[in-house]
Motif scaffolding. Structure first.
Motif, PDB file in Angstrom:
ATOM      1  N   MET A  62      -6.581 -17.099 -33.362  1.00  0.00           N
ATOM      2  CA  MET A  62      -6.149 -15.781 -33.857  1.00  0.00           C
ATOM      3  C   MET A  62      -7.363 -14.875 -34.059  1.00  0.00           C
ATOM      4  SD  MET A  62      -3.564 -14.943 -37.030  1.00  0.00           S
ATOM      5  CE  MET A  62      -2.165 -15.690 -36.204  1.00  0.00           C
ATOM      6  N   ASN A  63      -7.312 -13.681 -33.501  1.00  0.00           N
ATOM      7  CA  ASN A  63      -8.461 -12.772 -33.552  1.00  0.00           C
ATOM      8  C   ASN A  63      -8.703 -12.223 -34.960  1.00  0.00           C
ATOM      9  OD1 ASN A  63      -8.895 -12.815 -30.684  1.00  0.00           O
ATOM     10  ND2 ASN A  63      -7.143 -11.460 -30.458  1.00  0.00           N
ATOM     11  N   PRO A  64      -9.954 -12.248 -35.417  1.00  0.00           N
ATOM     12  CA  PRO A  64     -10.270 -11.579 -36.686  1.00  0.00           C
ATOM     13  C   PRO A  64     -10.142 -10.068 -36.519  1.00  0.00           C
ATOM     14  CG  PRO A  64     -12.278 -12.288 -35.594  1.00  0.00           C
ATOM     15  CD  PRO A  64     -11.139 -12.845 -34.783  1.00  0.00           C
ATOM     16  N   LEU A  65      -9.737  -9.396 -37.565  1.00  0.00           N
ATOM     17  CA  LEU A  65      -9.555  -7.936 -37.507  1.00  0.00           C
ATOM     18  C   LEU A  65     -10.359  -7.289 -38.618  1.00  0.00           C
ATOM     19  CD1 LEU A  65      -8.270  -5.416 -36.371  1.00  0.00           C
ATOM     20  CD2 LEU A  65      -6.180  -5.934 -37.643  1.00  0.00           C
ATOM     21  N   ASN A  66     -11.358  -6.522 -38.209  1.00  0.00           N
ATOM     22  CA  ASN A  66     -12.297  -5.933 -39.156  1.00  0.00           C
ATOM     23  C   ASN A  66     -12.213  -4.412 -39.217  1.00  0.00           C
ATOM     24  OD1 ASN A  66     -14.369  -6.467 -41.040  1.00  0.00           O
ATOM     25  ND2 ASN A  66     -15.943  -5.905 -39.555  1.00  0.00           N
ATOM     26  N   HIS A  67     -11.808  -3.795 -38.094  1.00  0.00           N
ATOM     27  CA  HIS A  67     -11.900  -2.333 -38.002  1.00  0.00           C
ATOM     28  C   HIS A  67     -10.762  -1.779 -37.140  1.00  0.00           C
ATOM     29  CE1 HIS A  67     -14.721   1.346 -37.012  1.00  0.00           C
ATOM     30  NE2 HIS A  67     -13.533   1.712 -37.457  1.00  0.00           N
ATOM     31  N   VAL A  68      -9.996  -0.863 -37.724  1.00  0.00           N
ATOM     32  CA  VAL A  68      -8.926  -0.161 -37.011  1.00  0.00           C
ATOM     33  C   VAL A  68      -9.273   1.324 -36.944  1.00  0.00           C
ATOM     34  CG1 VAL A  68      -6.485   0.508 -37.014  1.00  0.00           C
ATOM     35  CG2 VAL A  68      -7.141  -1.799 -37.721  1.00  0.00           C
ATOM     36  N   ALA A  69      -9.175   1.905 -35.758  1.00  0.00           N
ATOM     37  CA  ALA A  69      -9.364   3.350 -35.577  1.00  0.00           C
ATOM     38  C   ALA A  69      -8.037   3.957 -35.140  1.00  0.00           C
ATOM     39  CB  ALA A  69     -10.439   3.623 -34.530  1.00  0.00           C
ATOM     40  N   ILE A  70      -7.751   5.150 -35.637  1.00  0.00           N
ATOM     41  CA  ILE A  70      -6.463   5.783 -35.342  1.00  0.00           C
ATOM     42  C   ILE A  70      -6.629   7.252 -34.963  1.00  0.00           C
ATOM     43  CG2 ILE A  70      -4.136   6.306 -36.183  1.00  0.00           C
ATOM     44  CD1 ILE A  70      -4.405   4.081 -38.222  1.00  0.00           C
ATOM     45  N   ILE A  71      -6.017   7.631 -33.836  1.00  0.00           N
ATOM     46  CA  ILE A  71      -5.874   9.040 -33.470  1.00  0.00           C
ATOM     47  C   ILE A  71      -4.475   9.447 -33.929  1.00  0.00           C
ATOM     48  CG2 ILE A  71      -5.814  10.737 -31.597  1.00  0.00           C
ATOM     49  CD1 ILE A  71      -7.633   8.866 -29.985  1.00  0.00           C
ATOM     50  N   GLU A  84      -1.534  -0.356 -46.526  1.00  0.00           N
ATOM     51  CA  GLU A  84      -1.239  -1.477 -45.644  1.00  0.00           C
ATOM     52  C   GLU A  84      -2.529  -2.093 -45.095  1.00  0.00           C
ATOM     53  OE1 GLU A  84       1.883  -3.808 -44.901  1.00  0.00           O
ATOM     54  OE2 GLU A  84       1.975  -1.871 -45.920  1.00  0.00           O
ATOM     55  N   THR A  85      -3.533  -1.259 -44.884  1.00  0.00           N
ATOM     56  CA  THR A  85      -4.830  -1.739 -44.409  1.00  0.00           C
ATOM     57  C   THR A  85      -5.466  -2.663 -45.444  1.00  0.00           C
ATOM     58  OG1 THR A  85      -5.135   0.291 -43.117  1.00  0.00           O
ATOM     59  CG2 THR A  85      -7.103  -1.015 -43.566  1.00  0.00           C
ATOM     60  N   ILE A  86      -5.378  -2.277 -46.705  1.00  0.00           N
ATOM     61  CA  ILE A  86      -5.902  -3.119 -47.794  1.00  0.00           C
ATOM     62  C   ILE A  86      -5.126  -4.432 -47.870  1.00  0.00           C
ATOM     63  CG2 ILE A  86      -6.162  -3.293 -50.298  1.00  0.00           C
ATOM     64  CD1 ILE A  86      -6.706  -0.256 -50.302  1.00  0.00           C
ATOM     65  N   LYS A  87      -3.822  -4.363 -47.745  1.00  0.00           N
ATOM     66  CA  LYS A  87      -2.988  -5.582 -47.786  1.00  0.00           C
ATOM     67  C   LYS A  87      -3.400  -6.568 -46.698  1.00  0.00           C
ATOM     68  CE  LYS A  87       1.355  -3.769 -49.700  1.00  0.00           C
ATOM     69  NZ  LYS A  87       2.777  -3.512 -49.399  1.00  0.00           N
ATOM     70  N   ASN A  88      -3.778  -6.027 -45.536  1.00  0.00           N
ATOM     71  CA  ASN A  88      -4.185  -6.873 -44.419  1.00  0.00           C
ATOM     72  C   ASN A  88      -5.662  -7.262 -44.455  1.00  0.00           C
ATOM     73  OD1 ASN A  88      -1.965  -7.286 -42.216  1.00  0.00           O
ATOM     74  ND2 ASN A  88      -1.648  -5.174 -42.936  1.00  0.00           N
ATOM     75  N   LYS A  89      -6.329  -6.874 -45.531  1.00  0.00           N
ATOM     76  CA  LYS A  89      -7.735  -7.227 -45.767  1.00  0.00           C
ATOM     77  C   LYS A  89      -8.655  -6.759 -44.627  1.00  0.00           C
ATOM     78  CE  LYS A  89      -6.527 -11.153 -48.680  1.00  0.00           C
ATOM     79  NZ  LYS A  89      -6.641 -12.616 -48.905  1.00  0.00           N
ATOM     80  N   ILE A  90      -8.339  -5.580 -44.104  1.00  0.00           N
ATOM     81  CA  ILE A  90      -9.168  -4.943 -43.075  1.00  0.00           C
ATOM     82  C   ILE A  90     -10.233  -4.109 -43.789  1.00  0.00           C
ATOM     83  CG2 ILE A  90      -9.153  -3.305 -41.144  1.00  0.00           C
ATOM     84  CD1 ILE A  90      -6.127  -4.142 -40.798  1.00  0.00           C
ATOM     85  N   LYS A  91     -11.464  -4.216 -43.356  1.00  0.00           N
ATOM     86  CA  LYS A  91     -12.582  -3.607 -44.090  1.00  0.00           C
ATOM     87  C   LYS A  91     -12.908  -2.172 -43.675  1.00  0.00           C
ATOM     88  CE  LYS A  91     -13.594  -6.834 -46.982  1.00  0.00           C
ATOM     89  NZ  LYS A  91     -13.439  -6.559 -48.442  1.00  0.00           N
ATOM     90  N   TYR A  92     -12.536  -1.776 -42.446  1.00  0.00           N
ATOM     91  CA  TYR A  92     -12.866  -0.427 -41.963  1.00  0.00           C
ATOM     92  C   TYR A  92     -11.636   0.226 -41.343  1.00  0.00           C
ATOM     93  CZ  TYR A  92     -17.713  -2.017 -42.415  1.00  0.00           C
ATOM     94  OH  TYR A  92     -18.903  -2.497 -42.892  1.00  0.00           O
TER      95      TYR A  92
END
Length: 224
Positions: A1-10, A42-50
């Protein structure tokens, strides 16, 4: 399972949603801001840092002055009313772009960055007056001016995203399949998800569906 650290959104489609549902582009921008708050939670819930949000591009100055002023007033009100809550949640706010805004907004952005600088729960990178082509040109100028060796590591030091990991995911809403001068260097190996929904219609379920799909993608980075 891929680690997820950073999500970018347009966050595309606010104006079109506003015209369709409220006969007002500005109503769409206001509705879109409410979605931002939901996605932050939701980003915090998923423990995503950026989380990087494309809020205003260098090309957006071409829009009607009335709409641009409304966007700035929305952002001002958000910072005035919400920055304390973000700070209590240990959220760091960083501005990625070129701070050429009205004095009041500039001061609010600077104060918000200073206030939240030490926070570690989540870093929100707000792309404001941002254009990737300008960023890349400025990075080249920086390397040349300081007579640095030209390589990837030195180049990254002059980007606005210095010390920020590249996005694992790019999400673009609004049923438009292009990057629109956003993080052109940083998105080289990001998984890209184009969503038909307009931004104000995007919800937590849509977000989590993308996250789940990403975690199960086989990522090769050029290898087999």
């Amino acid at each position: 399972m891929n680690p997820l650290n950073h999500v970018a959104i347009i966050m595309d489609g606010n104006g079109r949603w506003g015209i369709k549902h409220k006969k007002s582009r500005n109503a769409g921008h206001k509705a879109g801001l409410k979605v931002v708050e939901k996605i932050i939670k939701e980003t915090i819930k998923n423990k995503i840092k950026y989380l990087t949000l494309y809020a205003f591009s260098t090309e957006n100055w071409k829009r009607p002055k009335k709409e641009v002023n409304y966007l700035f007033s929305l952002l001002e009100n958000f910072l005035i009313n919400k920055i304390e809550a973000l700070h209590k949640q240990k959220i760091k706010l960083k501005i990625i772009g070129f701070k050429k805004f009205p004095k009041k907004l500039n001061n609010l952005l600077i104060q918000s960055e200073k206030k939240t600088f030490q926070n570690k729960q989540l870093q929100i990178n707000l792309a404001l007056n941002y254009g990737s082509k300008t960023e890349i040109i400025n990075a080249i100028k920086g390397i040349y001016k300081n007579k640095n060796k030209i390589n990837e590591e030195n180049f990254k030091k002059y980007l606005l995203t210095k010390n920020i990991p590249d996005p694992d995911i790019l999400i673009r809403t609004g049923d438009t399949n292009r990057l629109s001068n956003f993080l052109l260097w940083q998105l080289a190996y990001s998984e890209i998800f184009f969503v038909k929904k307009l931004w104000p219609a995007f919800n937590e379920k849509d977000y989590n569906k993308i996250i789940k799909k990403y975690k199960n993608i086989k990522r090769n980075f050029g290898s087999i």
